[in-house]
Design a protein around this motif. Structure first.
Motif, PDB file in Angstrom:
ATOM      1  N   ILE A  51       0.834  -1.207   0.000  1.00 36.92           N
ATOM      2  CA  ILE A  51       0.000   0.000   0.000  1.00 36.92           C
ATOM      3  C   ILE A  51       0.871   1.259   0.000  1.00 36.92           C
ATOM      4  CG2 ILE A  51      -1.617   1.339   1.404  1.00 36.92           C
ATOM      5  CD1 ILE A  51      -3.055  -1.231   2.066  1.00 36.92           C
ATOM      6  N   THR A  52       1.986   1.233   0.716  1.00 38.45           N
ATOM      7  CA  THR A  52       2.909   2.378   0.708  1.00 38.45           C
ATOM      8  C   THR A  52       3.475   2.592  -0.690  1.00 38.45           C
ATOM      9  OG1 THR A  52       3.503   2.020   3.023  1.00 38.45           O
ATOM     10  CG2 THR A  52       5.037   3.301   1.690  1.00 38.45           C
ATOM     11  N   ALA A  53       3.842   1.501  -1.369  1.00 37.65           N
ATOM     12  CA  ALA A  53       4.357   1.613  -2.739  1.00 37.65           C
ATOM     13  C   ALA A  53       3.289   2.153  -3.680  1.00 37.65           C
ATOM     14  CB  ALA A  53       4.854   0.249  -3.215  1.00 37.65           C
ATOM     15  N   LEU A  54       2.039   1.733  -3.486  1.00 39.66           N
ATOM     16  CA  LEU A  54       0.948   2.248  -4.312  1.00 39.66           C
ATOM     17  C   LEU A  54       0.729   3.742  -4.071  1.00 39.66           C
ATOM     18  CD1 LEU A  54      -1.646  -0.679  -3.966  1.00 39.66           C
ATOM     19  CD2 LEU A  54      -0.474   0.023  -6.055  1.00 39.66           C
ATOM     20  N   ARG A  55       0.803   4.157  -2.822  1.00 41.50           N
ATOM     21  CA  ARG A  55       0.649   5.579  -2.514  1.00 41.50           C
ATOM     22  C   ARG A  55       1.760   6.408  -3.147  1.00 41.50           C
ATOM     23  NH1 ARG A  55      -0.722   4.920   3.891  1.00 41.50           N
ATOM     24  NH2 ARG A  55      -2.984   4.852   3.741  1.00 41.50           N
ATOM     25  N   TRP A 178      -8.717  -3.251  10.045  1.00 40.03           N
ATOM     26  CA  TRP A 178      -7.765  -3.512   8.958  1.00 40.03           C
ATOM     27  C   TRP A 178      -8.439  -3.381   7.601  1.00 40.03           C
ATOM     28  CZ3 TRP A 178      -5.401  -8.679  11.161  1.00 40.03           C
ATOM     29  CH2 TRP A 178      -4.532  -8.365  12.217  1.00 40.03           C
ATOM     30  N   TYR A 179      -9.558  -4.063   7.423  1.00 43.10           N
ATOM     31  CA  TYR A 179     -10.203  -4.140   6.113  1.00 43.10           C
ATOM     32  C   TYR A 179     -10.728  -2.790   5.662  1.00 43.10           C
ATOM     33  CZ  TYR A 179     -10.093  -9.242   6.721  1.00 43.10           C
ATOM     34  OH  TYR A 179      -9.703 -10.553   6.901  1.00 43.10           O
ATOM     35  N   GLN A 180     -11.357  -2.048   6.562  1.00 42.84           N
ATOM     36  CA  GLN A 180     -11.898  -0.742   6.170  1.00 42.84           C
ATOM     37  C   GLN A 180     -10.795   0.203   5.732  1.00 42.84           C
ATOM     38  OE1 GLN A 180     -14.231   0.558   9.550  1.00 42.84           O
ATOM     39  NE2 GLN A 180     -16.110  -0.337   8.727  1.00 42.84           N
ATOM     40  N   ARG A 181      -9.688   0.205   6.470  1.00 44.55           N
ATOM     41  CA  ARG A 181      -8.580   1.096   6.124  1.00 44.55           C
ATOM     42  C   ARG A 181      -7.960   0.699   4.788  1.00 44.55           C
ATOM     43  NH1 ARG A 181      -5.161   1.416  11.004  1.00 44.55           N
ATOM     44  NH2 ARG A 181      -4.495  -0.677  10.394  1.00 44.55           N
ATOM     45  N   ASP A 182      -7.697  -0.601   4.594  1.00 49.06           N
ATOM     46  CA  ASP A 182      -7.082  -1.057   3.345  1.00 49.06           C
ATOM     47  C   ASP A 182      -8.016  -0.859   2.158  1.00 49.06           C
ATOM     48  OD1 ASP A 182      -4.971  -1.783   4.920  1.00 49.06           O
ATOM     49  OD2 ASP A 182      -5.325  -3.941   4.798  1.00 49.06           O
ATOM     50  N   LEU A 183      -9.292  -1.189   2.344  1.00 45.86           N
ATOM     51  CA  LEU A 183     -10.245  -1.073   1.244  1.00 45.86           C
ATOM     52  C   LEU A 183     -10.450   0.380   0.844  1.00 45.86           C
ATOM     53  CD1 LEU A 183     -12.078  -2.781  -0.561  1.00 45.86           C
ATOM     54  CD2 LEU A 183     -13.881  -2.522   1.149  1.00 45.86           C
ATOM     55  N   SER A 184     -10.541   1.268   1.823  1.00 45.48           N
ATOM     56  CA  SER A 184     -10.700   2.691   1.526  1.00 45.48           C
ATOM     57  C   SER A 184      -9.496   3.218   0.755  1.00 45.48           C
ATOM     58  CB  SER A 184     -10.867   3.473   2.833  1.00 45.48           C
ATOM     59  OG  SER A 184     -10.892   4.852   2.599  1.00 45.48           O
ATOM     60  N   THR A 185      -8.307   2.791   1.162  1.00 47.27           N
ATOM     61  CA  THR A 185      -7.096   3.248   0.470  1.00 47.27           C
ATOM     62  C   THR A 185      -7.046   2.729  -0.958  1.00 47.27           C
ATOM     63  OG1 THR A 185      -5.901   3.304   2.576  1.00 47.27           O
ATOM     64  CG2 THR A 185      -4.579   3.282   0.570  1.00 47.27           C
ATOM     65  N   LEU A 186      -7.341   1.446  -1.139  1.00 41.57           N
ATOM     66  CA  LEU A 186      -7.307   0.861  -2.485  1.00 41.57           C
ATOM     67  C   LEU A 186      -8.330   1.519  -3.398  1.00 41.57           C
ATOM     68  CD1 LEU A 186      -6.919  -2.932  -1.579  1.00 41.57           C
ATOM     69  CD2 LEU A 186      -5.202  -1.468  -2.668  1.00 41.57           C
ATOM     70  N   GLU A 187      -9.537   1.755  -2.893  1.00 43.80           N
ATOM     71  CA  GLU A 187     -10.569   2.390  -3.707  1.00 43.80           C
ATOM     72  C   GLU A 187     -10.144   3.801  -4.114  1.00 43.80           C
ATOM     73  OE1 GLU A 187     -14.034   2.186  -1.274  1.00 43.80           O
ATOM     74  OE2 GLU A 187     -14.649   0.222  -2.058  1.00 43.80           O
ATOM     75  N   HIS A 188      -9.563   4.543  -3.178  1.00 46.00           N
ATOM     76  CA  HIS A 188      -9.135   5.911  -3.492  1.00 46.00           C
ATOM     77  C   HIS A 188      -8.005   5.921  -4.512  1.00 46.00           C
ATOM     78  CE1 HIS A 188      -8.010  10.091  -2.990  1.00 46.00           C
ATOM     79  NE2 HIS A 188      -6.768   9.706  -2.783  1.00 46.00           N
ATOM     80  N   LEU A 189      -7.017   5.056  -4.310  1.00 42.89           N
ATOM     81  CA  LEU A 189      -5.849   5.059  -5.195  1.00 42.89           C
ATOM     82  C   LEU A 189      -6.225   4.669  -6.616  1.00 42.89           C
ATOM     83  CD1 LEU A 189      -3.154   3.476  -2.860  1.00 42.89           C
ATOM     84  CD2 LEU A 189      -3.338   5.862  -3.566  1.00 42.89           C
ATOM     85  N   PHE A 190      -7.031   3.618  -6.776  1.00 38.21           N
ATOM     86  CA  PHE A 190      -7.344   3.142  -8.125  1.00 38.21           C
ATOM     87  C   PHE A 190      -8.450   3.964  -8.775  1.00 38.21           C
ATOM     88  CE2 PHE A 190      -5.019  -0.583  -6.635  1.00 38.21           C
ATOM     89  CZ  PHE A 190      -4.254  -0.860  -7.751  1.00 38.21           C
TER      90      PHE A 190
END
Length: 199
Positions: A51-55, A178-190
């Motif tokens: 996730i850090t690399a994606l950001r 965990w899931y809410q934070r990761d899912l929110s980040t993935l949705e925002h990034l993509f």
């Protein structure tokens, strides 16, 4: 009236064994879920690295191709599951659909823990109340052995049911965080990643 009392007593006694068996099954299932939570916790560092690399790539203005390339390095957690869904559906063209599917899978996974949080104390209560009838009968007749054995079953079922409820509630909170934070980040990034330029 006497017949109804006897019928209810028979039903109650018949339900005791399945109730205790269900509690034991939930104990085994809870142990498996706890092991899965421990495995996820051990993999959180790898998920955080992806996730850090994606950001970082997002800040640098990387397109979807670059973002998906980074996502393919994930081996665990929601990033890895998103990559698997994209592979099944044929790539970035179905990215929005895959994110929705991932959200549904997360909700389904958490709903099982929510179900256990609610059902385990109920089974514990049933395992407590059912043996109290024979225990009171033993008390009235002076049979202390019957009284003590039924009380042991009753109180043990209560303790185990409440313990299962506490464990599943804690696991649900941890995973939801965990899931809410990761899912929110993935949705925002993509959702904000630029599509590759056409030749």
């Amino acid at each position: 009236m006497k017949l109804l009392e006897q019928l209810l007593s028979l039903i109650s006694e018949a339900v005791l064994l399945p109730t205790l068996a269900a509690i034991i099954i939930l104990v085994a299932w809870s142990a498996m879920l706890l092991g899965g939570l421990l495995r996820e916790w051990l993999g959180r560092r790898q998920v955080g690295a992806v996730i850090t690399a994606l950001r970082r790539a997002h800040v640098e203005g990387a397109d979807q191709v670059r973002m998906l390339s980074i996502l393919s390095t994930a081996t665990t957690g929601l990033p890895a599951r998103l990559h698997q869904l994209l592979s099944q559906w044929g790539g970035a063209g179905d990215l929005a659909h895959c994110l929705v599917d991932l959200e549904i899978e997360v909700a389904s996974s958490l709903s099982r823990l929510t179900w256990m949080t609610r059902i385990a104390p109920m089974l514990g209560l049933m395992g407590t109340l059912i043996p109290l009838g024979p225990a009171l009968t033993g008390l009235a007749s002076g049979d202390l052995a019957t009284l003590s054995s039924n009380l042991v079953v009753a109180f043990t079922a209560t303790v185990v049911g409440v313990l299962l409820g506490c464990c599943s509630y804690t696991m649900n909170l941890v995973r939801k965080n965990w899931y809410q934070r990761d899912l929110s980040t993935l949705e925002h990034l993509f959702a904000n990643a630029s599509k590759p330029a056409l030749p």
